[in-house]
Motif scaffolding. Structure first.
Motif, PDB file in Angstrom:
ATOM      1  N   THR A   1      23.054  17.915 -45.131  1.00  0.00           N
ATOM      2  CA  THR A   1      23.833  16.892 -45.824  1.00  0.00           C
ATOM      3  C   THR A   1      25.191  16.713 -45.140  1.00  0.00           C
ATOM      4  OG1 THR A   1      24.916  18.460 -47.310  1.00  0.00           O
ATOM      5  CG2 THR A   1      22.776  17.565 -48.029  1.00  0.00           C
ATOM      6  N   SER A   2      25.833  15.614 -45.469  1.00  0.00           N
ATOM      7  CA  SER A   2      27.186  15.370 -44.945  1.00  0.00           C
ATOM      8  C   SER A   2      28.132  16.468 -45.407  1.00  0.00           C
ATOM      9  CB  SER A   2      27.705  14.018 -45.429  1.00  0.00           C
ATOM     10  OG  SER A   2      26.935  12.984 -44.901  1.00  0.00           O
ATOM     11  N   ARG A   3      27.967  16.919 -46.630  1.00  0.00           N
ATOM     12  CA  ARG A   3      28.812  17.997 -47.170  1.00  0.00           C
ATOM     13  C   ARG A   3      28.638  19.272 -46.349  1.00  0.00           C
ATOM     14  NH1 ARG A   3      31.114  19.684 -52.464  1.00  0.00           N
ATOM     15  NH2 ARG A   3      30.956  17.470 -52.872  1.00  0.00           N
ATOM     16  N   GLN A   4      27.398  19.619 -46.018  1.00  0.00           N
ATOM     17  CA  GLN A   4      27.154  20.821 -45.226  1.00  0.00           C
ATOM     18  C   GLN A   4      27.782  20.689 -43.843  1.00  0.00           C
ATOM     19  OE1 GLN A   4      22.873  20.606 -45.838  1.00  0.00           O
ATOM     20  NE2 GLN A   4      22.923  22.691 -46.660  1.00  0.00           N
ATOM     21  N   ASN A   5      27.541  19.567 -43.192  1.00  0.00           N
ATOM     22  CA  ASN A   5      28.120  19.360 -41.865  1.00  0.00           C
ATOM     23  C   ASN A   5      29.639  19.351 -41.921  1.00  0.00           C
ATOM     24  OD1 ASN A   5      25.853  19.150 -40.100  1.00  0.00           O
ATOM     25  ND2 ASN A   5      25.362  17.223 -41.078  1.00  0.00           N
ATOM     26  N   GLY A   6      30.196  18.735 -42.941  1.00  0.00           N
ATOM     27  CA  GLY A   6      31.644  18.694 -43.093  1.00  0.00           C
ATOM     28  C   GLY A   6      32.242  20.066 -43.325  1.00  0.00           C
ATOM     29  N   SER A   7      31.516  20.920 -44.035  1.00  0.00           N
ATOM     30  CA  SER A   7      32.034  22.262 -44.287  1.00  0.00           C
ATOM     31  C   SER A   7      32.084  23.075 -42.996  1.00  0.00           C
ATOM     32  CB  SER A   7      31.213  22.989 -45.356  1.00  0.00           C
ATOM     33  OG  SER A   7      29.913  23.263 -44.906  1.00  0.00           O
ATOM     34  N   VAL A   8      31.142  22.839 -42.097  1.00  0.00           N
ATOM     35  CA  VAL A   8      31.161  23.528 -40.803  1.00  0.00           C
ATOM     36  C   VAL A   8      32.370  23.051 -39.991  1.00  0.00           C
ATOM     37  CG1 VAL A   8      29.953  23.890 -38.614  1.00  0.00           C
ATOM     38  CG2 VAL A   8      28.668  23.912 -40.757  1.00  0.00           C
ATOM     39  N   GLY A   9      32.552  21.742 -39.905  1.00  0.00           N
ATOM     40  CA  GLY A   9      33.697  21.202 -39.181  1.00  0.00           C
ATOM     41  C   GLY A   9      35.015  21.636 -39.787  1.00  0.00           C
ATOM     42  N   GLY A  10      35.075  21.675 -41.100  1.00  0.00           N
ATOM     43  CA  GLY A  10      36.290  22.126 -41.785  1.00  0.00           C
ATOM     44  C   GLY A  10      36.595  23.582 -41.491  1.00  0.00           C
ATOM     45  N   GLN A  11      35.570  24.415 -41.468  1.00  0.00           N
ATOM     46  CA  GLN A  11      35.757  25.839 -41.162  1.00  0.00           C
ATOM     47  C   GLN A  11      36.242  26.013 -39.726  1.00  0.00           C
ATOM     48  OE1 GLN A  11      35.933  28.272 -43.107  1.00  0.00           O
ATOM     49  NE2 GLN A  11      35.572  30.121 -41.950  1.00  0.00           N
ATOM     50  N   MET A  12      35.671  25.228 -38.812  1.00  0.00           N
ATOM     51  CA  MET A  12      36.099  25.298 -37.412  1.00  0.00           C
ATOM     52  C   MET A  12      37.575  24.922 -37.301  1.00  0.00           C
ATOM     53  SD  MET A  12      32.781  23.657 -35.525  1.00  0.00           S
ATOM     54  CE  MET A  12      33.418  23.800 -33.866  1.00  0.00           C
ATOM     55  N   THR A  13      37.967  23.860 -37.968  1.00  0.00           N
ATOM     56  CA  THR A  13      39.353  23.406 -37.929  1.00  0.00           C
ATOM     57  C   THR A  13      40.279  24.456 -38.527  1.00  0.00           C
ATOM     58  OG1 THR A  13      38.646  21.106 -38.059  1.00  0.00           O
ATOM     59  CG2 THR A  13      40.940  21.585 -38.654  1.00  0.00           C
ATOM     60  N   LYS A  14      39.880  25.022 -39.651  1.00  0.00           N
ATOM     61  CA  LYS A  14      40.687  26.055 -40.305  1.00  0.00           C
ATOM     62  C   LYS A  14      40.930  27.225 -39.365  1.00  0.00           C
ATOM     63  CE  LYS A  14      40.459  29.277 -44.166  1.00  0.00           C
ATOM     64  NZ  LYS A  14      39.616  29.817 -45.215  1.00  0.00           N
ATOM     65  N   LYS A  15      39.881  27.681 -38.686  1.00  0.00           N
ATOM     66  CA  LYS A  15      40.002  28.815 -37.780  1.00  0.00           C
ATOM     67  C   LYS A  15      40.863  28.470 -36.564  1.00  0.00           C
ATOM     68  CE  LYS A  15      36.512  31.678 -37.334  1.00  0.00           C
ATOM     69  NZ  LYS A  15      37.000  32.870 -38.000  1.00  0.00           N
ATOM     70  N   MET A  16      40.757  27.236 -36.062  1.00  0.00           N
ATOM     71  CA  MET A  16      41.584  26.828 -34.921  1.00  0.00           C
ATOM     72  C   MET A  16      43.056  26.767 -35.309  1.00  0.00           C
ATOM     73  SD  MET A  16      39.361  24.030 -32.799  1.00  0.00           S
ATOM     74  CE  MET A  16      38.544  23.190 -34.142  1.00  0.00           C
ATOM     75  N   VAL A  17      43.356  26.257 -36.492  1.00  0.00           N
ATOM     76  CA  VAL A  17      44.739  26.189 -36.964  1.00  0.00           C
ATOM     77  C   VAL A  17      45.288  27.605 -37.153  1.00  0.00           C
ATOM     78  CG1 VAL A  17      46.208  25.518 -38.914  1.00  0.00           C
ATOM     79  CG2 VAL A  17      44.546  23.895 -37.983  1.00  0.00           C
ATOM     80  N   GLU A  18      44.496  28.495 -37.745  1.00  0.00           N
ATOM     81  CA  GLU A  18      44.937  29.875 -37.936  1.00  0.00           C
ATOM     82  C   GLU A  18      45.265  30.526 -36.591  1.00  0.00           C
ATOM     83  OE1 GLU A  18      41.734  31.714 -40.079  1.00  0.00           O
ATOM     84  OE2 GLU A  18      42.422  30.934 -42.014  1.00  0.00           O
ATOM     85  N   GLN A  19      44.412  30.305 -35.593  1.00  0.00           N
ATOM     86  CA  GLN A  19      44.638  30.887 -34.270  1.00  0.00           C
ATOM     87  C   GLN A  19      45.896  30.310 -33.637  1.00  0.00           C
ATOM     88  OE1 GLN A  19      42.923  33.460 -32.946  1.00  0.00           O
ATOM     89  NE2 GLN A  19      44.422  33.453 -31.335  1.00  0.00           N
ATOM     90  N   TYR A  20      46.092  29.014 -33.782  1.00  0.00           N
ATOM     91  CA  TYR A  20      47.287  28.362 -33.242  1.00  0.00           C
ATOM     92  C   TYR A  20      48.556  28.937 -33.882  1.00  0.00           C
ATOM     93  CZ  TYR A  20      50.803  24.854 -32.228  1.00  0.00           C
ATOM     94  OH  TYR A  20      51.955  24.231 -31.827  1.00  0.00           O
ATOM     95  N   GLU A  21      48.515  29.093 -35.206  1.00  0.00           N
ATOM     96  CA  GLU A  21      49.685  29.618 -35.911  1.00  0.00           C
ATOM     97  C   GLU A  21      49.997  31.054 -35.512  1.00  0.00           C
ATOM     98  OE1 GLU A  21      48.673  28.841 -40.009  1.00  0.00           O
ATOM     99  OE2 GLU A  21      49.598  26.846 -39.931  1.00  0.00           O
ATOM    100  N   LYS A  22      48.971  31.827 -35.198  1.00  0.00           N
ATOM    101  CA  LYS A  22      49.170  33.197 -34.752  1.00  0.00           C
ATOM    102  C   LYS A  22      49.901  33.236 -33.418  1.00  0.00           C
ATOM    103  CE  LYS A  22      45.138  35.693 -36.308  1.00  0.00           C
ATOM    104  NZ  LYS A  22      43.995  36.466 -35.854  1.00  0.00           N
ATOM    105  N   ASN A  23      49.622  32.233 -32.586  1.00  0.00           N
ATOM    106  CA  ASN A  23      50.178  32.196 -31.234  1.00  0.00           C
ATOM    107  C   ASN A  23      51.556  31.544 -31.152  1.00  0.00           C
ATOM    108  OD1 ASN A  23      47.972  33.482 -30.032  1.00  0.00           O
ATOM    109  ND2 ASN A  23      46.838  31.588 -29.911  1.00  0.00           N
ATOM    110  N   LEU A  24      52.097  31.095 -32.287  1.00  0.00           N
ATOM    111  CA  LEU A  24      53.435  30.491 -32.260  1.00  0.00           C
ATOM    112  C   LEU A  24      54.515  31.519 -32.057  1.00  0.00           C
ATOM    113  CD1 LEU A  24      53.344  27.788 -35.074  1.00  0.00           C
ATOM    114  CD2 LEU A  24      53.378  27.454 -32.612  1.00  0.00           C
TER     115      LEU A  24
END
Length: 62
Positions: free
Chosen positions: A39-62
């Motif tokens: 479903t779109s919800r399932q696919n969106g949750s994967v993309g959202g999780q990827m984005t969340k993890k990328m933002v967390e990694q970026y913030e760690k490197n600031l």
């Protein structure tokens, strides 16, 4: 129109691994190849999780 072309072809395998890990974390049964049965919800949750993890990694490197 969306362009899903990978800008750095050497990164494709790493991105796919990252996507599979994110899918597992949110409980989505993502498989290699076609996933049109999800479903779109399932696919969106994967993309959202990827984005969340990328933002967390970026913030760690600031």
């Amino acid at each position: 129109m969306a362009n899903n072309k990978t800008l750095v072809p050497q990164a494709k395998a790493g991105l796919n691994k990252f996507k599979m890990e994110a899918a597992k974390e949110v409980g989505v049964d993502l498989k290699e190849g076609y996933n049109g049965d999800l479903t779109s919800r399932q696919n969106g949750s994967v993309g959202g999780q990827m984005t969340k993890k990328m933002v967390e990694q970026y913030e760690k490197n600031l």
